[in-house]
Design an enzyme around this catalytic site. Structure first.
Site, short mmCIF file in Angstrom:
data_model
loop_
_atom_site.label_atom_id
_atom_site.label_comp_id
_atom_site.label_asym_id
_atom_site.label_seq_id
_atom_site.Cartn_x
_atom_site.Cartn_y
_atom_site.Cartn_z
N PRO A 1 0.79 -1.24 0.00
CA PRO A 1 0.00 0.00 0.00
C PRO A 1 0.82 1.27 0.00
O PRO A 1 0.44 2.27 -0.61
CB PRO A 1 -0.82 -0.12 1.30
N THR B 1 6.42 1.57 5.03
CA THR B 1 5.33 2.51 4.76
C THR B 1 3.95 1.88 4.83
O THR B 1 2.97 2.56 5.11
CB THR B 1 5.52 3.14 3.37
N CYS B 2 3.88 0.56 4.56
CA CYS B 2 2.57 -0.10 4.63
C CYS B 2 1.99 -0.06 6.04
O CYS B 2 0.78 -0.01 6.22
CB CYS B 2 2.69 -1.56 4.18
N PHE B 3 2.90 -0.11 7.03
CA PHE B 3 2.45 -0.18 8.43
C PHE B 3 2.71 1.12 9.17
O PHE B 3 2.56 1.17 10.40
CB PHE B 3 3.16 -1.33 9.13
#
Length: 826
Positions: A508, A791-793
């Protein structure tokens, strides 16, 4: 069956069993509300009052009518009162049968006259129906006398199966008053009779529901209503299962038939529907009282909510249809005899429910604002209030039917705006129709309007495989165009998965970065697809000269898909639309004030033309005609704003038309293909809801959804929405980190945020609007390593640096904009 009066002897035979349901000896023509009675004019020379005596009953009807009313209208009115179809009725006055096409004045009927009502069989073409029905009547009467009848329930059920599909049967069934007989059987003291009656009534109603022929359903709906009224007459209420079953079935049939007033001869008794609305509204008021309890478990039955909507909907539609108008066209009054008191009664229900809803929303607001309640407690408190929106929606529709009701309705919602918005965000469902709130957007806030708009996008389809893309950063626009333009719309329903060439990161975070990069290229003025507004460089609208690119229309379709996908994914891409572009997507007309930012020079010129002295402009000193000279691909040509426009001089009388045509040509006609292709691409993602999407929002709403917050990043807000893994908030590394961030420039903070999350533009709510909280994690790397991110989390990782100087040096490196996209991992 040789005599047409033979069935009248049957009526006389079982009259003693139905007398309990018709106790009054004198039956008036209606039972209006007190307000209606006060409004009714006194009898004048054009009004008549007379008595109608039935030959087979001892009762008399008191009828009031106009001399202009026809005999046919009178018979229809009488048929509703005695529950006998009007086709079997005839009126006799002074020994002569009255013809149905005559009006009462032509018949010479005088005030206080006496008329005789007789019954004549319409036809004896189906004697088997009459004989079969007489047989069933005989069975019911024997049961009422406590005689033993073998398999009586089966006989009655088989009779319904055999004859209900016969169009002749309805008239015979009602003429012999079988509904009254079955209810009498239900009230007999013997349990076996109650069981037979209960089963037989349910069987009849069920077969009415299962009928394929709407014409027959339109007849039997009157029978189901008759059962409801008879059951109420013997004391059955909403606690009685048989009564509730009949009432719910009546509502279902109303939905099947579609309208209350089907033609001039066959009508459902509107007052009966009105009674059901009032009855269910009483239960609904109790439900609302319970819902106001701050300890409600949410297990309160919502049957009254559904029932209220099921009956109120056909009732208000029937009122509108009787007036020959759409229900949203205006205000209606109960002038028609069949509407007497109905609109007044519905207004009383409306006032009661709206007042109660106002009270409910106030209590709800108090509970939400109670700081002693925790978040979890507040969730439990309001679980019993999920049906408020359904009630408000129906009250909105009812408000259209009487004077002043709309103002009251919107006044309450404006006063309770916060709670309405809360309800929309919390309880609005994707399958519901929420367009009613569009009529007055001032009663909602941005968060609720955004929620309604985003629900128009189809839900993520887990059965569709994700769409994979591998794109080079140096060719991000061209390669993204190839991927997205060539994809079938249905292949994009399962989500997007992409990675940049020669980079390991996916997920994401990378997808958010890709959206921002592609949209920045799409709206880059160098690509000639869109123009930036002179007064606001963030705002864009389609470029009429985009045709210099041979694939420009395909790129507009592509950009429509990209913007829709970004909105669906809740990614802020940092661009906003100009008003002329937004209004066209919403299907609205472009006016002079709309072009203020897009073309300030043209705006001021048009304003001057409209404000000039009339005598001055009529001297033709401006030398204007209804034409405009444009340049396309280096060539100049004249475009006429209307047929023969080049020879029409602009003067004080036609200058408003000239300005309007000039605006339409510049901002509508010249870019219509571009807007159309953008809209088509957008519709590929949102299906057929494109217009509705833009109508749910105002321009500022879309600005916030596309661009995000315009406010400077608040370090305190950032800190409040950050948690820690491996570190504690009191650790010196954490204190150093926030001290360093606090000293950063605006651009450095944006780069750090982007490095950490791939979010370049915060939501308008700030960090609270992100999908999750941010996290700072301790890494085991030596202190000469730079920070990294997932960056996803929303995770930022760095080792426990030994000094603030070392940490500041490492953070300074990653907050250089050209470095910020090189460290992120999924």
């Amino acid at each position: 069956m040789s005599s047409p009066f033979k069935t009248l002897t049957v009526i006389a035979f079982h009259k003693q069993f139905i007398a309990d349901h018709h106790p009054q000896r004198i039956i008036t023509d209606s039972t209006p509300s007190s307000s209606t009675m006060q409004k009714r004019p006194k009898t004048t020379s054009s009004r008549l009052q007379f008595f109608v005596r039935m030959m087979w009953e001892c009762d008399s009807l008191v009828i009031r009518a106009s001399r202009e009313d026809t005999v046919e209208t009178l018979l229809i009115q009488i048929s509703f009162k005695i529950k006998v179809p009007d086709v079997y009725l005839r009126l006799i006055y002074k020994g002569k049968q009255l013809q149905i096409e005559q009006n009462l004045g032509e018949c010479g009927i005088e005030n206080d006259a006496n008329l005789q009502l007789v019954g004549r069989l319409k036809s004896i073409a189906c004697p088997v129906v009459w004989k079969g029905t007489q047989r069933v009547v005989s069975v019911i009467l024997r049961l009422c006398r406590n005689e033993v009848v073998c398999d009586a329930e089966g006989l009655i059920d088989n009779h319904f199966k055999k004859y209900m599909d016969n169009p002749e049967y309805f008239g015979v069934f009602m003429f012999m008053k079988i509904p009254a007989l079955l209810v009498n059987l239900l009230m007999s003291p013997w349990v076996s009779n109650k069981t037979i009656a209960d089963s037989s009534i349910k069987q009849f109603v069920q077969k009415s529901l299962e009928m394929k022929c709407k014409t027959l359903q339109g007849l039997y709906i009157e029978v189901v209503l008759e059962f409801c009224e008879l059951l109420r007459g013997v004391g059955c209420t909403s606690d009685n299962l048989l009564y509730v079953y009949c009432r719910d079935s009546f509502a279902t049939l109303l939905g099947h038939v579609g309208v209350i007033f089907r033609n001039s001869k066959r009508r459902v008794l509107l007052q009966g529907v009105s009674y059901c609305v009032r009855e269910i509204a009483d239960g609904l008021l109790k439900y609302l009282d319970l819902s106001m309890s701050c300890v409600t478990s949410g297990e309160i039955s919502c049957s009254d909510v559904r029932g209220f909507v099921n009956f109120s909907t056909p009732l208000r539609k029937g009122i509108s249809e009787q007036h020959g108008e759409s229900e949203d066209c205006g205000i209606y009054y109960a002038e028609h005899p069949w509407l007497a008191g109905v609109v007044d009664q519905l207004r009383i229900v409306f006032d009661q429910l709206l007042s109660k809803m106002d009270e409910c929303l106030q209590v709800m607001e108090n509970c939400l604002g109670n700081k002693e309640q925790g978040e979890g407690d507040r969730d439990a408190i309001h679980s019993g209030r999920s049906h408020y929106l359904y009630i408000l929606k129906e009250l909105y529709h009812i408000s259209k039917l009487s004077s002043g009701a709309e103002e009251m309705f919107w006044g309450v919602l404006l006063r309770r705006k916060n709670m309405l918005s809360y309800l929309i965000v919390r309880y609005a469902e994707r399958t519901d129709d929420h367009r009613w709130v569009l009529e007055n957007m001032s009663v909602t806030d941005f968060e609720s309007r955004r929620h309604l708009a985003l629900m128009l996008f189809p839900a993520l389809n887990d059965e569709v495989l994700g769409y994979d893309m591998l794109i080079g950063r140096s060719q991000v626009l061209g390669e993204s165009f190839e991927y997205i333009s060539s994809a079938k719309p249905e292949s994009l329903e399962g989500g997007l998965f992409m990675e940049f060439k020669n980079e390991e990161a996916t997920g994401p975070g990378v997808l958010r970065e890709w959206f921002v990069l592609v949209c920045q290229e799409i709206f880059n003025p160098k690509n000639a697809l869109y123009l930036a507004c002179p007064n606001d460089q963030r705002r864009f609208f389609p470029n009429a000269a985009s045709k210099v690119h041979p694939l420009h229309l395909k790129y507009f379709s592509f950009s429509g898909r990209m913007i829709a996908l970004a909105l669906k994914s809740k990614v802020h891409v940092g661009v906003v639309f100009d008003r002329v572009f937004f209004k066209q997507l919403a299907g609205n007309y472009i006016t002079l004030e709309d072009i203020r930012d897009a073309d300030p020079i043209m705006y001021h010129s048009c304003k001057q033309i409209l404000e000039m002295n009339a005598d001055y402009i009529d001297t033709d000193v401006l030398g204007l005609t209804f034409s405009v000279e444009v340049e396309e691909l280096g060539c100049r040509r004249v475009i006429e704003l209307c047929p023969g426009g080049e020879s029409i001089v602009v003067d004080s009388k036609n200058r408003e038309m000239y300005v309007d045509l000039l605006i339409q040509n510049r901002f509508v006609t010249s870019i219509s293909k571009q807007v159309s292709h953008f809209a088509k691409g957008f519709a590929d993602i949102i299906s057929d809801k494109r217009l509705e999407f833009f109508q749910y929002l105002d321009l500022e709403d879309l600005d916030w959804m596309l661009h995000g917050s315009e406010n400077a990043i608040s370090v305190e807000d950032w800190k409040a929405h950050t948690k820690y893994n491996g570190y504690k908030e009191i650790d010196r590394q954490i204190s150093w980190f926030w001290e360093i961030v606090g000293r950063m420039s605006v651009e450095q903070k944006k780069v750090l945020l982007f490095f950490w999350t791939s979010v370049k533009y915060l939501p308008v709510e700030g960090f609270r609007g992100l999908a999750s909280r941010l996290c700072i994690c301790k890494s085991n790397e030596p202190e000469n390593h730079l920070p990294t991110s997932h960056t996803c989390f929303y995770e930022l990782c760095f080792p426990p640096y030994s000094s603030i100087t070392i940490m500041q040096d490492r953070l300074g490196i990653i907050t250089q904009e050209h470095m910020s996209c090189s460290f992120g991992t999924p």
